[in-house]
Design a protein around this motif. Structure first.
Motif, PDB file in Angstrom:
ATOM      1  N   GLY A 111      -9.606  41.638  50.277  1.00  0.00           N
ATOM      2  CA  GLY A 111      -8.210  41.601  49.856  1.00  0.00           C
ATOM      3  C   GLY A 111      -7.520  42.944  49.927  1.00  0.00           C
ATOM      4  N   PRO A 112      -8.044  43.984  49.251  1.00  0.00           N
ATOM      5  CA  PRO A 112      -7.415  45.304  49.318  1.00  0.00           C
ATOM      6  C   PRO A 112      -7.356  45.872  50.737  1.00  0.00           C
ATOM      7  CG  PRO A 112      -8.947  45.197  47.495  1.00  0.00           C
ATOM      8  CD  PRO A 112      -9.160  43.951  48.305  1.00  0.00           C
ATOM      9  N   ALA A 113      -8.414  45.610  51.511  1.00  0.00           N
ATOM     10  CA  ALA A 113      -8.440  46.118  52.889  1.00  0.00           C
ATOM     11  C   ALA A 113      -7.322  45.500  53.722  1.00  0.00           C
ATOM     12  CB  ALA A 113      -9.795  45.821  53.527  1.00  0.00           C
ATOM     13  N   ILE A 114      -7.120  44.185  53.578  1.00  0.00           N
ATOM     14  CA  ILE A 114      -6.075  43.504  54.335  1.00  0.00           C
ATOM     15  C   ILE A 114      -4.696  43.934  53.856  1.00  0.00           C
ATOM     16  CG2 ILE A 114      -5.068  41.252  54.896  1.00  0.00           C
ATOM     17  CD1 ILE A 114      -7.718  41.941  56.319  1.00  0.00           C
ATOM     18  N   ALA A 115      -4.534  44.112  52.533  1.00  0.00           N
ATOM     19  CA  ALA A 115      -3.246  44.548  51.999  1.00  0.00           C
ATOM     20  C   ALA A 115      -2.863  45.917  52.558  1.00  0.00           C
ATOM     21  CB  ALA A 115      -3.300  44.590  50.477  1.00  0.00           C
ATOM     22  N   GLY A 116      -3.813  46.846  52.515  1.00  0.00           N
ATOM     23  CA  GLY A 116      -3.542  48.185  53.011  1.00  0.00           C
ATOM     24  C   GLY A 116      -3.309  48.220  54.509  1.00  0.00           C
ATOM     25  N   TYR A 117      -4.150  47.491  55.254  1.00  0.00           N
ATOM     26  CA  TYR A 117      -4.020  47.494  56.707  1.00  0.00           C
ATOM     27  C   TYR A 117      -2.725  46.844  57.166  1.00  0.00           C
ATOM     28  CZ  TYR A 117      -4.661  46.494  61.600  1.00  0.00           C
ATOM     29  OH  TYR A 117      -4.458  46.409  62.952  1.00  0.00           O
ATOM     30  N   SER A 118      -2.363  45.721  56.549  1.00  0.00           N
ATOM     31  CA  SER A 118      -1.133  45.040  56.962  1.00  0.00           C
ATOM     32  C   SER A 118       0.090  45.906  56.683  1.00  0.00           C
ATOM     33  CB  SER A 118      -1.004  43.685  56.258  1.00  0.00           C
ATOM     34  OG  SER A 118      -0.870  43.851  54.850  1.00  0.00           O
ATOM     35  N   GLY A 119       0.051  46.657  55.569  1.00  0.00           N
ATOM     36  CA  GLY A 119       1.144  47.575  55.280  1.00  0.00           C
ATOM     37  C   GLY A 119       1.233  48.680  56.315  1.00  0.00           C
ATOM     38  N   ALA A 162      -6.674  51.279  61.145  1.00  0.00           N
ATOM     39  CA  ALA A 162      -5.711  51.964  60.284  1.00  0.00           C
ATOM     40  C   ALA A 162      -5.558  53.426  60.691  1.00  0.00           C
ATOM     41  CB  ALA A 162      -6.146  51.860  58.823  1.00  0.00           C
ATOM     42  N   VAL A 163      -6.669  54.053  61.087  1.00  0.00           N
ATOM     43  CA  VAL A 163      -6.595  55.417  61.605  1.00  0.00           C
ATOM     44  C   VAL A 163      -5.695  55.459  62.840  1.00  0.00           C
ATOM     45  CG1 VAL A 163      -7.924  57.271  62.707  1.00  0.00           C
ATOM     46  CG2 VAL A 163      -8.831  56.111  60.679  1.00  0.00           C
ATOM     47  N   GLY A 164      -5.875  54.450  63.704  1.00  0.00           N
ATOM     48  CA  GLY A 164      -5.038  54.367  64.900  1.00  0.00           C
ATOM     49  C   GLY A 164      -3.561  54.212  64.556  1.00  0.00           C
ATOM     50  N   HIS A 165      -3.262  53.368  63.579  1.00  0.00           N
ATOM     51  CA  HIS A 165      -1.868  53.165  63.201  1.00  0.00           C
ATOM     52  C   HIS A 165      -1.279  54.413  62.544  1.00  0.00           C
ATOM     53  CE1 HIS A 165      -1.386  49.089  64.494  1.00  0.00           C
ATOM     54  NE2 HIS A 165      -2.476  48.723  63.861  1.00  0.00           N
ATOM     55  N   THR A 166      -2.111  55.152  61.828  1.00  0.00           N
ATOM     56  CA  THR A 166      -1.643  56.423  61.269  1.00  0.00           C
ATOM     57  C   THR A 166      -1.207  57.362  62.386  1.00  0.00           C
ATOM     58  OG1 THR A 166      -3.126  56.215  59.358  1.00  0.00           O
ATOM     59  CG2 THR A 166      -2.296  58.412  59.862  1.00  0.00           C
ATOM     60  N   ALA A 167      -1.973  57.377  63.466  1.00  0.00           N
ATOM     61  CA  ALA A 167      -1.627  58.222  64.606  1.00  0.00           C
ATOM     62  C   ALA A 167      -0.344  57.735  65.277  1.00  0.00           C
ATOM     63  CB  ALA A 167      -2.779  58.238  65.609  1.00  0.00           C
ATOM     64  N   TYR A 168      -0.231  56.412  65.472  1.00  0.00           N
ATOM     65  CA  TYR A 168       1.002  55.883  66.060  1.00  0.00           C
ATOM     66  C   TYR A 168       2.207  56.268  65.204  1.00  0.00           C
ATOM     67  CZ  TYR A 168      -1.149  52.820  69.611  1.00  0.00           C
ATOM     68  OH  TYR A 168      -1.807  52.327  70.719  1.00  0.00           O
ATOM     69  N   ILE A 169       2.102  56.050  63.902  1.00  0.00           N
ATOM     70  CA  ILE A 169       3.221  56.333  63.002  1.00  0.00           C
ATOM     71  C   ILE A 169       3.596  57.816  63.036  1.00  0.00           C
ATOM     72  CG2 ILE A 169       3.925  56.416  60.568  1.00  0.00           C
ATOM     73  CD1 ILE A 169       2.235  53.852  60.163  1.00  0.00           C
ATOM     74  N   SER A 170       2.602  58.686  63.001  1.00  0.00           N
ATOM     75  CA  SER A 170       2.891  60.123  63.010  1.00  0.00           C
ATOM     76  C   SER A 170       3.606  60.529  64.297  1.00  0.00           C
ATOM     77  CB  SER A 170       1.597  60.925  62.848  1.00  0.00           C
ATOM     78  OG  SER A 170       0.738  60.755  63.967  1.00  0.00           O
ATOM     79  N   GLY A 171       3.187  59.943  65.420  1.00  0.00           N
ATOM     80  CA  GLY A 171       3.849  60.244  66.692  1.00  0.00           C
ATOM     81  C   GLY A 171       5.278  59.741  66.731  1.00  0.00           C
ATOM     82  N   PHE A 172       5.502  58.542  66.223  1.00  0.00           N
ATOM     83  CA  PHE A 172       6.846  57.971  66.233  1.00  0.00           C
ATOM     84  C   PHE A 172       7.778  58.749  65.302  1.00  0.00           C
ATOM     85  CE2 PHE A 172       4.740  53.581  67.087  1.00  0.00           C
ATOM     86  CZ  PHE A 172       4.473  53.973  68.387  1.00  0.00           C
ATOM     87  N   LEU A 173       7.279  59.093  64.111  1.00  0.00           N
ATOM     88  CA  LEU A 173       8.127  59.796  63.148  1.00  0.00           C
ATOM     89  C   LEU A 173       8.431  61.224  63.591  1.00  0.00           C
ATOM     90  CD1 LEU A 173       6.763  58.593  59.675  1.00  0.00           C
ATOM     91  CD2 LEU A 173       8.730  57.752  60.996  1.00  0.00           C
ATOM     92  N   ALA A 174       7.504  61.825  64.321  1.00  0.00           N
ATOM     93  CA  ALA A 174       7.756  63.174  64.842  1.00  0.00           C
ATOM     94  C   ALA A 174       8.835  63.165  65.913  1.00  0.00           C
ATOM     95  CB  ALA A 174       6.467  63.764  65.402  1.00  0.00           C
ATOM     96  N   ASN A 175       9.113  61.986  66.453  1.00  0.00           N
ATOM     97  CA  ASN A 175      10.119  61.849  67.508  1.00  0.00           C
ATOM     98  C   ASN A 175      11.167  60.805  67.126  1.00  0.00           C
ATOM     99  OD1 ASN A 175       8.948  63.461  69.996  1.00  0.00           O
ATOM    100  ND2 ASN A 175       7.219  62.392  69.052  1.00  0.00           N
TER     101      ASN A 175
END
Length: 227
Positions: A141-149, A93-106
């Protein structure tokens, strides 16, 4: 550039070996992944760092952070039990946060198609995974819900990249993000929905995962090239 190419070939070799070992029914061969899986992301990271095209890439730093998160996830998921799975999901999830931040910045100045389709796919597939995970262990359950989102957010953000970036970079990034989502869907199906999954299903998980990370890395490198 030659060093980067050699490292990419090394990553592809490690990915092929780990994909084969992961689906082996022989327990001894499966345990041999301790020699392959931990090396995947460091090798891919080194290939991006040494890629001359990536020197001026606006996606370089965020992708390297994301790859570090993926490395942590790989290591945690080598362990057994729900606790390691939750820690692995958190690292990814930390990795996906980084991917998302990079994509949204560009991102593109105008909205592009994609997010609605991704959201619909997530809404269709996520509940079953969450239910299956919760049935196995309530804290999953909560971990999968958050991660999949978070993963769906990565795919959606990838569809919004600025058209000023090279087309090949955008294509590689979107394809990589989509394969990441497919890989985790296969993982969830194997772990939470099937009682006796075939061993080779894990090979499919690793094949799509390593292809995803490779394409995301390649997209970041190509983003530094002239459009």
């Amino acid at each position: 550039m030659l060093t980067s190419r050699k490292l990419k070939l090394a990553f592809l070799g490690l990915a092929a070996a780990d994909t084969w070992l992961s689906g082996s029914a022989d327990h001894r061969l499966h345990k041999a992944r301790v020699l392959t899986k931990p090396l995947l992301m460091p090798t891919l990271m080194a290939s991006l760092i040494t890629d001359e095209r990536a020197a001026n890439s606006p996606l370089r730093t965020s992708t390297l952070i994301a790859q570090a998160g993926g490395w942590g996830g790989d290591l945690f998921l080598m362990g057994d039990g729900s606790s390691n799975f939750v820690k692995g999901a958190g690292s990814f999830a930390v990795g996906h946060t980084a991917y998302i931040s990079g994509f949204l910045a560009n991102r593109s100045k105008t909205r592009r198609p994609g997010p609605k389709a991704v959201a619909a796919l997530w809404a269709t597939t996520a509940p079953g995974m969450v239910f299956g995970a919760s049935r196995l262990d309530r804290k999953l359950g909560p971990a999968i819900a958050g991660y999949s989102g978070m993963l769906a957010g990565t795919v959606a953000a990838a569809t919004q990249l600025d058209p000023a970036l090279p087309k090949s970079a955008r294509r590689a990034t979107i394809t990589g993000a989509a394969l990441f989502m497919l890989s985790d869907s296969l993982l969830g199906t194997r772990k939470f929905l099937l009682k006796n999954p075939p061993p080779r299903l894990e090979s499919a998980v690793m094949a799509t995962y390593t292809a995803a990370q490779f394409l995301l890395s390649e997209g970041a490198a190509r983003a530094g090239s002239p459009a």
